[in-house]
Write a protein that holds these residues in place. Sequence first.
Motif, mmCIF file in Angstrom:
data_model
loop_
_atom_site.group_PDB
_atom_site.id
_atom_site.type_symbol
_atom_site.label_atom_id
_atom_site.label_comp_id
_atom_site.label_asym_id
_atom_site.label_seq_id
_atom_site.Cartn_x
_atom_site.Cartn_y
_atom_site.Cartn_z
ATOM 1 N N ALA A 193 28.268 17.309 7.279
ATOM 2 C CA ALA A 193 27.208 18.258 7.635
ATOM 3 C C ALA A 193 27.158 19.428 6.656
ATOM 4 O O ALA A 193 26.078 19.884 6.266
ATOM 5 C CB ALA A 193 27.421 18.763 9.060
ATOM 6 N N ILE A 194 28.329 19.902 6.247
ATOM 7 C CA ILE A 194 28.364 20.997 5.270
ATOM 8 C C ILE A 194 27.789 20.539 3.936
ATOM 9 O O ILE A 194 27.031 21.274 3.277
ATOM 10 C CB ILE A 194 29.813 21.497 5.108
ATOM 11 N N THR A 195 28.110 19.316 3.516
ATOM 12 C CA THR A 195 27.572 18.797 2.258
ATOM 13 C C THR A 195 26.054 18.686 2.303
ATOM 14 O O THR A 195 25.358 19.041 1.336
ATOM 15 C CB THR A 195 28.198 17.427 1.956
ATOM 16 N N LYS A 196 25.517 18.202 3.408
ATOM 17 C CA LYS A 196 24.059 18.108 3.532
ATOM 18 C C LYS A 196 23.412 19.489 3.530
ATOM 19 O O LYS A 196 22.336 19.688 2.948
ATOM 20 C CB LYS A 196 23.695 17.359 4.816
ATOM 21 N N LEU A 197 24.070 20.450 4.182
ATOM 22 C CA LEU A 197 23.536 21.810 4.192
ATOM 23 C C LEU A 197 23.501 22.404 2.790
ATOM 24 O O LEU A 197 22.518 23.041 2.382
ATOM 25 C CB LEU A 197 24.378 22.686 5.118
ATOM 26 N N ILE A 198 24.560 22.171 2.007
ATOM 27 C CA ILE A 198 24.607 22.689 0.646
ATOM 28 C C ILE A 198 23.554 22.010 -0.217
ATOM 29 O O ILE A 198 22.883 22.653 -1.048
ATOM 30 C CB ILE A 198 26.011 22.509 0.056
ATOM 31 N N ASP A 199 23.364 20.693 -0.044
ATOM 32 C CA ASP A 199 22.325 19.995 -0.803
ATOM 33 C C ASP A 199 20.935 20.520 -0.462
ATOM 34 O O ASP A 199 20.075 20.655 -1.343
ATOM 35 C CB ASP A 199 22.401 18.494 -0.519
ATOM 36 N N ARG A 200 20.718 20.840 0.794
ATOM 37 C CA ARG A 200 19.424 21.394 1.181
ATOM 38 C C ARG A 200 19.231 22.784 0.576
ATOM 39 O O ARG A 200 18.113 23.142 0.165
ATOM 40 C CB ARG A 200 19.332 21.469 2.701
ATOM 41 N N MET A 201 20.303 23.569 0.488
ATOM 42 C CA MET A 201 20.193 24.874 -0.158
ATOM 43 C C MET A 201 19.837 24.722 -1.630
ATOM 44 O O MET A 201 19.101 25.543 -2.189
ATOM 45 C CB MET A 201 21.508 25.649 -0.019
ATOM 46 N N THR A 220 15.921 23.671 -1.850
ATOM 47 C CA THR A 220 14.890 24.623 -1.402
ATOM 48 C C THR A 220 15.020 25.918 -2.184
ATOM 49 O O THR A 220 15.959 26.686 -2.002
ATOM 50 C CB THR A 220 15.071 24.912 0.094
ATOM 51 N N SER A 273 26.572 26.803 -4.889
ATOM 52 C CA SER A 273 26.642 25.860 -3.773
ATOM 53 C C SER A 273 27.985 25.164 -3.718
ATOM 54 O O SER A 273 28.536 24.933 -2.637
ATOM 55 C CB SER A 273 25.518 24.823 -3.899
ATOM 56 N N GLY A 276 30.347 25.468 -0.525
ATOM 57 C CA GLY A 276 30.761 24.232 0.138
ATOM 58 C C GLY A 276 32.269 24.047 0.160
ATOM 59 O O GLY A 276 32.837 23.601 1.159
#
Length: 364
Positions: free
Chosen positions: A74-82, A85, A108, A112
């Motif tokens: 979940a943290i990896t996906k959040l960082i990728d989204r940051m 965007t 990032s 992360g």
Amino acid sequence: MSLSAALTAAASSPSPSPSESTTPTVPTFQDAQESATNAASWVEQNWSTWLAIGLRVLLILVVAAVLRVVVRRAITKLIDRMNRTVQAVDGTALSGLLVNVERRRQRSQAIGSVLRSVASFLILGTAALMVLSTFQINLAPLLASAGVAGVAIGFGARNLVTDFLSGVFMILEDQYGVGDQIDAGVATGEVIEVGLRVTKLRGADGEIWYVRNGEVKRIGNLSQGWATAGVDVTVRPTEDLDRVKATLDEIAERMGKEEPWNELLWGPIEVLGLDSVLVDSMTIRVSAKTMPGKSLSVERELRWRIKRAFDAADIRIVGGEPTAPEATPPDPTASMAAPSAFGNTGSPQSEAATAIAPQRPPTK
């Protein structure tokens, strides 16, 4: 028969005498059958307890491992989204220029890494404590010792802890990134690496500064938003202001249409007007918004164009401190005294100043 009871019975049994110990005893089939029966009865009485403890430990480990994988993903996906965007600034396309790819990538990765490390520490630490409590181990002394050790380490490594926490907040708040020109107080230069403990800066002369994050008390970021290029033009007070302003406007319009200055300039070059009026000069201020970190290049080019245009228009640029006149060398004979008449013993002045010698009475 429980294990503790068997150990107590073995301890309370009389020790063999020296004569008996020297004589080897051969176990009989009945003794072996009795030992097997005792072991089987002990296993039959305690297997359910050990099985429950094993299943509980296995369940704790499985849940901790699954939860750790889920949280890290979940943290990896959040960082990728940051990273994906990047919002526009004021509805323009400045975002691609303000935030470069390397800066977003390093920021990032640092965020992360910190979040994953914290999540892993909390999950695995909680699982370890739950496993120890399953074996009915008293955790109070362990927690007390860990608290005392943490306090001692905190006092001993307080500078390291300060640097780490300062680095975490600098990265989370995006105070600066790779490629930014910053003024950290203790050093000034271009950021080449942002770490959790140390920030590396490349100075103007090529030197590398290693700045501890805990030592930075204030940050001046020269690469965020936009920069200002300002040039002061000093001319004679007798010059025609309308003619000077027309020349500067022509220079600004021509420079704003040429490459690469049309990309570096984020606004028109403006003649702000008279900045100061003195007896022997007057100063006119020229300013423009530029891309971050490009203000010096725009100022140099603007000064170059202004000097050439003013020479062509016969407008004289004045200013600066006047050159001091050359000092004449001192006369080496100035400190020498004039010759005195008393220096010559034969001069009338010297004879008049000579004491009269006493006369001796005549001898009879």
